[in-house]
Every structure is written in C-alpha cells, then in structure tokens.
Design a protein around this motif. Structure first.
Motif, PDB file in Angstrom:
ATOM      1  N   ARG A  46     -93.967  14.573 -58.949  1.00 44.32           N
ATOM      2  CA  ARG A  46     -95.376  14.011 -59.105  1.00 44.32           C
ATOM      3  C   ARG A  46     -95.531  13.507 -60.606  1.00 44.32           C
ATOM      4  N   ALA A  47     -94.944  13.965 -61.424  1.00 46.36           N
ATOM      5  CA  ALA A  47     -94.957  13.530 -62.960  1.00 46.36           C
ATOM      6  C   ALA A  47     -94.094  12.254 -63.032  1.00 46.36           C
ATOM      7  N   LEU A  48     -93.247  12.039 -62.208  1.00 43.62           N
ATOM      8  CA  LEU A  48     -92.353  11.052 -62.490  1.00 43.62           C
ATOM      9  C   LEU A  48     -92.967   9.750 -61.700  1.00 43.62           C
ATOM     10  N   ARG A  49     -93.779  10.097 -60.498  1.00 48.05           N
ATOM     11  CA  ARG A  49     -94.391   8.896 -59.976  1.00 48.05           C
ATOM     12  C   ARG A  49     -95.739   8.779 -60.607  1.00 48.05           C
ATOM     13  N   SER A  50     -96.335   9.609 -61.288  1.00 47.43           N
ATOM     14  CA  SER A  50     -97.549   9.434 -61.773  1.00 47.43           C
ATOM     15  C   SER A  50     -97.619   8.762 -63.210  1.00 47.43           C
ATOM     16  N   GLY A  51     -96.467   8.428 -63.960  1.00 45.93           N
ATOM     17  CA  GLY A  51     -96.386   7.839 -65.020  1.00 45.93           C
ATOM     18  C   GLY A  51     -96.387   8.753 -66.280  1.00 45.93           C
ATOM     19  N   ARG A  52     -95.979  10.076 -66.078  1.00 45.06           N
ATOM     20  CA  ARG A  52     -96.076  11.106 -67.270  1.00 45.06           C
ATOM     21  C   ARG A  52     -94.484  11.061 -68.022  1.00 45.06           C
ATOM     22  N   LEU A  53     -93.886  10.712 -67.079  1.00 42.64           N
ATOM     23  CA  LEU A  53     -92.323  10.494 -67.652  1.00 42.64           C
ATOM     24  C   LEU A  53     -91.882   9.241 -68.005  1.00 42.64           C
ATOM     25  N   LEU A  54     -92.026   8.170 -67.316  1.00 43.24           N
ATOM     26  CA  LEU A  54     -91.825   6.787 -67.405  1.00 43.24           C
ATOM     27  C   LEU A  54     -92.954   6.112 -67.014  1.00 43.24           C
ATOM     28  N   ASP A  55     -93.237   4.840 -67.737  1.00 46.93           N
ATOM     29  CA  ASP A  55     -94.028   3.864 -67.385  1.00 46.93           C
ATOM     30  C   ASP A  55     -93.702   3.414 -65.757  1.00 46.93           C
ATOM     31  N   PRO A  56     -94.502   3.167 -64.879  1.00 42.42           N
ATOM     32  CA  PRO A  56     -94.325   2.976 -63.564  1.00 42.42           C
ATOM     33  C   PRO A  56     -93.115   1.991 -63.279  1.00 42.42           C
ATOM     34  N   GLY A  57     -93.366   0.935 -64.169  1.00 42.54           N
ATOM     35  CA  GLY A  57     -92.466  -0.157 -63.932  1.00 42.54           C
ATOM     36  C   GLY A  57     -90.997   0.203 -64.349  1.00 42.54           C
ATOM     37  N   ALA A  72     -78.946   9.002 -79.141  1.00 39.85           N
ATOM     38  CA  ALA A  72     -80.146   9.741 -79.708  1.00 39.85           C
ATOM     39  C   ALA A  72     -80.013  10.737 -80.749  1.00 39.85           C
ATOM     40  N   GLY A  73     -78.703  11.096 -81.070  1.00 36.71           N
ATOM     41  CA  GLY A  73     -78.262  11.946 -82.114  1.00 36.71           C
ATOM     42  C   GLY A  73     -78.736  13.382 -81.685  1.00 36.71           C
ATOM     43  N   GLU A  74     -78.871  13.870 -80.207  1.00 34.46           N
ATOM     44  CA  GLU A  74     -79.418  15.132 -79.881  1.00 34.46           C
ATOM     45  C   GLU A  74     -78.347  15.531 -78.729  1.00 34.46           C
ATOM     46  N   ARG A  75     -78.425  17.018 -78.491  1.00 33.71           N
ATOM     47  CA  ARG A  75     -77.689  17.475 -77.463  1.00 33.71           C
ATOM     48  C   ARG A  75     -78.717  16.840 -76.189  1.00 33.71           C
ATOM     49  N   TYR A  76     -77.514  16.839 -74.868  1.00 28.63           N
ATOM     50  CA  TYR A  76     -78.071  16.385 -73.646  1.00 28.63           C
ATOM     51  C   TYR A  76     -79.319  17.379 -73.278  1.00 28.63           C
ATOM     52  N   ARG A  77     -79.058  18.550 -73.348  1.00 27.42           N
ATOM     53  CA  ARG A  77     -80.012  19.687 -72.841  1.00 27.42           C
ATOM     54  C   ARG A  77     -81.403  19.579 -73.531  1.00 27.42           C
ATOM     55  N   ASP A  78     -81.364  19.228 -74.696  1.00 26.07           N
ATOM     56  CA  ASP A  78     -82.480  19.045 -75.403  1.00 26.07           C
ATOM     57  C   ASP A  78     -83.235  17.776 -75.302  1.00 26.07           C
ATOM     58  N   LEU A  79     -82.541  16.703 -75.100  1.00 31.20           N
ATOM     59  CA  LEU A  79     -82.977  15.604 -74.500  1.00 31.20           C
ATOM     60  C   LEU A  79     -83.890  15.762 -73.300  1.00 31.20           C
ATOM     61  N   VAL A  80     -83.109  16.397 -72.167  1.00 29.16           N
ATOM     62  CA  VAL A  80     -83.745  16.769 -70.959  1.00 29.16           C
ATOM     63  C   VAL A  80     -85.261  17.710 -71.161  1.00 29.16           C
ATOM     64  N   ALA A  81     -85.027  18.787 -72.026  1.00 36.71           N
ATOM     65  CA  ALA A  81     -86.081  19.246 -72.403  1.00 36.71           C
ATOM     66  C   ALA A  81     -87.204  18.501 -72.924  1.00 36.71           C
ATOM     67  N   GLY A  82     -87.143  17.807 -73.878  1.00 39.97           N
ATOM     68  CA  GLY A  82     -88.225  17.089 -74.551  1.00 39.97           C
ATOM     69  C   GLY A  82     -88.710  15.705 -73.745  1.00 39.97           C
ATOM     70  N   LEU A  83     -87.910  15.277 -72.911  1.00 37.46           N
ATOM     71  CA  LEU A  83     -88.261  14.088 -72.252  1.00 37.46           C
ATOM     72  C   LEU A  83     -88.658  14.223 -70.595  1.00 37.46           C
ATOM     73  N   VAL A  84     -88.260  15.402 -70.251  1.00 38.80           N
ATOM     74  CA  VAL A  84     -88.439  15.686 -68.857  1.00 38.80           C
ATOM     75  C   VAL A  84     -89.346  17.042 -68.572  1.00 38.80           C
ATOM     76  N   LEU A  85     -88.695  18.162 -69.150  1.00 39.15           N
ATOM     77  CA  LEU A  85     -88.980  19.428 -68.748  1.00 39.15           C
ATOM     78  C   LEU A  85     -90.543  19.958 -69.281  1.00 39.15           C
ATOM     79  N   VAL A  86     -90.624  19.297 -70.414  1.00 41.61           N
ATOM     80  CA  VAL A  86     -91.785  19.687 -71.068  1.00 41.61           C
ATOM     81  C   VAL A  86     -92.982  19.025 -70.637  1.00 41.61           C
ATOM     82  N   PRO A  87     -92.694  17.579 -70.546  1.00 41.40           N
ATOM     83  CA  PRO A  87     -94.058  16.727 -70.038  1.00 41.40           C
ATOM     84  C   PRO A  87     -94.249  16.950 -68.660  1.00 41.40           C
ATOM     85  N   ALA A  88     -93.390  17.508 -68.146  1.00 45.56           N
ATOM     86  CA  ALA A  88     -93.667  17.598 -66.500  1.00 45.56           C
ATOM     87  C   ALA A  88     -94.054  19.090 -66.295  1.00 45.56           C
TER      88      ALA A  88
END
Length: 338
Positions: free
Chosen positions: A230-241, A160-176
């Motif tokens: 809840r964000a994980l199981r509702s599709g906000r972080l990943l497609d349910p599949g 991704a060309g980004e620090r791991y902690r920034d990936l967590v923030a952008g892909l998990v923490l903020v959307p959840a």
C-alpha cells in the motif's frame, strides 16, 4: 509439521499464512501449520518468514528512490560505480540488472557452485559473477539472475555510501511502517520466526542467503508486506510515476514462466507481469530452501495478496486459489468502478 489445518477435506496440507486485503481491509486470511512443529508459534500474519526473491522488487524500489534523489541513474553503466570491470561488463547498466537483461548467469553458473552447496559468500559474489562471464550481450535478452541483483546492490552501496541493509531500512521499511521486517539479519531461533521445511521436515537454513540482497535478505510478515504494497502504490516510497517503472513491461519473456498459481509473460523492474490465479496482476514470487513466498497486486482494483510459507510444497499455490475466491463473488474486491 505440517499440522492439521482445519481446511476442507482433501485440501493439501501446508504451513504458512495467506492474506488478501482490499483498500487496506482484510477480506481473506488463512493460516496453517507452525513456525517449527508442535508446540511452536502458530503461523499467522505476524510471524516472520524469509521472503526470498520478493526482495528483488524491494531492491528495485531502493534503486529508484536513489534515482529520485539524484544519487544515480538506472540508465548509467555500472562501471561508473564499480571501476575495473571487464570490457563486456562495462556496458551493463543498473536497468539491465534490475530487468534481468544484463546477461549475467544464475547461481548454477557461478564457479564452484554445485548441488546442495550453500550460497556463495556475499563479499565474493561480485567477483564470482564477473568470473562466470556473460551468457549474452547486455540488453539483448532476458535471463534470470540472482547474482545480477547482488551486483546491483553493490552499485547502490557505492552510489549512496551506505550498507544495503541501511538503505532498505531508511528508504523502505521505516516510511512503510514495516517494524517487523529486517534486511541482512538472520532470525531463525527467534520465537517469531518460521523455520524452513521440505515435505514437513526441517531444512537447515543457510544464513548466507540473508547476506545476499534480493535473494534472501528480507525476513518479514504478511502484515508488513501488505503495508509495503500500500505504501508503494500510495506514493509514500516513490513518486507514482517513478513506481510505474516497476510494473512496466520492459522485456517480454522468451517463454512464459508458469507455476500452478502464476503465469508470467513479461518483466518490469524486480517484478513479473502476467496472471495470478487466472487474474491479470503484477507479482513477485520467491523460492529458497525451506520457503516459498508471493506478493501480488491483481490489476483493476485496490487489492493486495501476500502468501508466505515455511514449506517448499505445493500448499502455497492452493492457498493462492482460496485467497482469490472473493474475486469470483460479484460483491467481492476489485469489481467496483474506480
């Protein structure tokens, strides 16, 4: 520490917080003890704890989110992103690392590791993991490996060309909506962060764990982990599949892993599969010096359980049992037809 808990007589004292929510509504909440002894912030659902290996599922979510964005594929050899690996390591895929089937060792297998030693420097971990070699050929057996997840994080950063902690923030923490959670920041000493303990006595918390993705980088609250589940199981972080790959039984454990409150017989991606409090569930436990944690989703309903403790004692297991009592009630969570 631990302080009086107000629990029934004979209940082992503990320090932490346990919350069971069904359909997003809290049906059980229990807190006892404090952040760091008398006079400090009482434990509660808004106090930050180290989540330990709960971060392994979060790391797996980041990997699958990058796959959805065509930045990588978990079936690709990690040598694509980390050139120069020894021959045996070249056959390892990201999927192997996320399912503990890469053959990499655990902390005690690393050169220079010894009893009481702090965690290796995060920058040195990949080299130490390679130096330790492989115990088994990639993809042939299950072998729990914290360093393997640190190696996976290095792959994610390279892809991704980004620090791991920034990936967590952008892909998990903020959307959840996890505003009280951090990755890679060391908060002990903050008023809203719990200090680690062992048998009621303060345990020095090595900041090195916070720099190791999947093993201690996350500091979070019970409220935020419920938002995450809840964000994980509702599709906000990943497609349910895509998310289903987390709790698909990719590999059977050679011997069931059992604690007083959980039994695991299979592993998905960053996630154990088995039983929690006697109920079928997927779950992610965590244990680091001074802390214990558990995130669980009992099967067959819409409930989530979070238990965070700043003491290594057995109190967490007892809190799990009390939190899941609503399932024994005919009107309790997880019993209505869906």
């Amino acid at each position: 520490m631990p302080e009086a808990t107000g629990l029934p007589a004979g209940t082992p004292a503990w320090s932490g917080t346990a919350v069971l929510a069904d359909r997003g509504r809290v049906v059980h909440e229990e807190s006892a003890g404090s952040a760091d002894g008398p006079g400090s912030t009482p434990c509660g659902p808004r106090l930050r704890f180290q989540a330990a290996s709960v971060g392994k599922q979060v790391l797996s979510v980041v990997a699958l989110a990058l796959q959805e964005r065509d930045r990588l594929h978990v079936a690709e050899p990690i040598a694509r992103w980390l050139p120069g690996l020894p021959r045996g390591f070249g056959a390892i895929t990201l999927h192997h690392l996320l399912t503990h089937t890469a053959g990499t060792g655990h902390w005690a297998d690393l050169p220079g590791w010894g009893p009481g030693a702090g965690p290796p420097a995060a920058d040195a971990l990949p080299a130490l993991t390679v130096e330790a070699g492989l115990a088994t050929a990639p993809g042939t057996s299950w072998r729990y490996s914290g360093p393997g997840f640190a190696l996976a994080a290095r792959v994610l950063e390279a892809a991704a060309g980004e620090r791991y902690r920034d990936l967590v923030a952008g892909l998990v923490l903020v959307p959840a909506g996890m505003a009280s959670t951090t990755s890679g920041r060391f908060p002990p000493g903050w008023a809203d962060a719990a200090a680690g303990h062992r048998g009621g006595h303060r345990v020095p918390v090595d900041p090195g764990w916070t720099r190791i993705p999947g093993s201690g980088d996350l500091w979070t609250t019970a409220e935020d982990l419920l938002r995450y589940a809840r964000a994980l199981r509702s599709g906000r972080l990943l497609d349910p599949g895509t998310a289903a790959a987390l709790w698909e039984p990719h590999v059977r454990l050679p011997v069931p892993a059992t604690t007083a409150s959980t039994t695991a017989d299979a592993y998905g991606c960053g996630t154990f599969l088995g039983r929690v409090g006697g109920r079928p569930a997927w779950f992610v436990p965590g244990d680091n010096p001074g802390y214990r944690s558990l995130l669980a989703h009992p099967r067959g309903g819409d409930a989530d359980l979070v238990v965070l403790s700043n003491d290594e004692g057995p109190g967490l297991d007892d809190a799990v049992g009390r939190a899941l009592r609503p399932f024994a009630d005919p009107a309790g969570p997880g019993v209505s037809a869906r």
